[in-house]
Enzyme design. Sequence first.
Site, PDB file in Angstrom:
ATOM      1  N   GLU A   1       0.887  -1.166   0.000  1.00 11.13           N
ATOM      2  CA  GLU A   1       0.000   0.000   0.000  1.00 11.13           C
ATOM      3  C   GLU A   1       0.917   1.205   0.000  1.00 11.13           C
ATOM      4  OE1 GLU A   1      -1.687   3.063   0.311  1.00 11.13           O
ATOM      5  OE2 GLU A   1      -1.743   2.704   2.476  1.00 11.13           O
TER       6      GLU A   1
ATOM      7  N   CYS B  79      -2.172   8.889   2.257  1.00  9.45           N
ATOM      8  CA  CYS B  79      -1.935   8.424   0.888  1.00  9.45           C
ATOM      9  C   CYS B  79      -3.169   8.609   0.020  1.00  9.45           C
ATOM     10  CB  CYS B  79      -1.492   6.968   0.898  1.00  9.45           C
ATOM     11  SG  CYS B  79      -2.595   5.855   1.792  1.00  9.45           S
TER      12      CYS B  79
END
Length: 459
Positions: free
Chosen positions: A230, A264
């Site tokens: 990720e 993010c």
Amino acid sequence: MSTYRVVNPATGEAESEYPTATDVAIAEAISRVDGGFQSWRMSSKSERAEVLHRVADLYRDRAVALASLITREMGKTTAEALGEVEFVVDIYRYYADQGPELLADVPLPSNTEGTAWVRKAPVGALLGIMPWNYPYYQVARFVAPNLMIGNTILLKHAPQCPESALEMERIFHDAGVPTDAYVNIFASNEQVAGIIADPRIAGVSVTGSERAGTAVAAIAGQHLKKIVLELGGSDPFIILDTDDMAQVVTDAVGARMENAGQACNAAKRFIVADAIYDEFVERFSAAMAAQTTGDPTDPATTYGPLSSEQAARGLMDQIQDAVDKGATLRTGGRRLDRPGAFIEAGVLTDVTPEMRAFREELFGPVAVVYRVADADEAVRLANDTPYGLGACIYSLNEELALDLADRLDTGMVWINTPEGGGAELPFGGTKRSGVGRELGPAGIDEFVNKKLMHIPSAN
């Protein structure tokens, strides 16, 4: 000097430090989680679910102290830190409640004589490499499903989060996770490479930068290890039309400013149709200018400092590069003249491909706004990035929004609402934003052995 240090980003002062583990300690930790797997895997699903419920209880009971730790470590406001702990409680509860059903045998219709099914079995000891921006949440996404499966965990946290890392280890053990089923390590990057290569480690999950993900994936590939990555994101927030600009601006500010813009999946590129561009820029810039930074423990503070002095300097370099090459800084984007890693919330326009801000992820309280002629240009611009994590689309025409959603190269799309999340909703992206999924039913399927079982029919 130790790599693992708490440097309060609101003051710039070092508050504590912890020694990096010796190679002997790392070897011992690997042996522990490998040995612990042999017993933890034999516990029942109901037993593991009960342990996860106790983990959730302890996070809830210790929420105030836990929140204070991460505010000191990485600068999150107290309100955001408490919200993170609350989300973590939801994640452990979700996998405790739903885990047994998610791990149930899956019958397979088959033309072979007899009965066939898939059994989801644990794979072994896993290495988790976790980031600083959500110290508890990121760990929960990885640990909750994998402890439920019966895997064991070796956890390497970010060097600036040693105290929250130790507190999590304490919570797991206090809740009844065996001491050899979850082990925290203060490892160096060189030691991590050796851990991944060790045949006793079955897989590795990384949440972090593209650079970190690339390095880990290269080593894992050499040793045929399963990975979940990720990584970064430069998520578009597309606005085609609206009958409530005030609400869109409120949503846009929230989508950019959560965690001081250090998420993010935060909205980072605002792509706005020509007809409403000028109004959006004016109102959005004013709303960003109204954001206040300062002491993260002060309830009046809307966002805290960046996580470190290094992070602040990196963002300022990106802003300066854009301005030097012709971008317009509509508001903010300057360092505060005070101790700590504080930057004014900013808005950049007129950003072009030769600028770093066009391709790079801006990890902080600065937004880039683009003008587009129509939906087709919006899609082209949205996809013109190496990342593919999430996206938002705002339009009164739901059919058009859904069409755009299908054309976006992202792992997640939210329509007429900012990107959100829930323990039950899979999280992850495509392209250089990573591989694999966390949370929801998909999150429990990453590190399992989907074992075919077959019994012939009785004669």
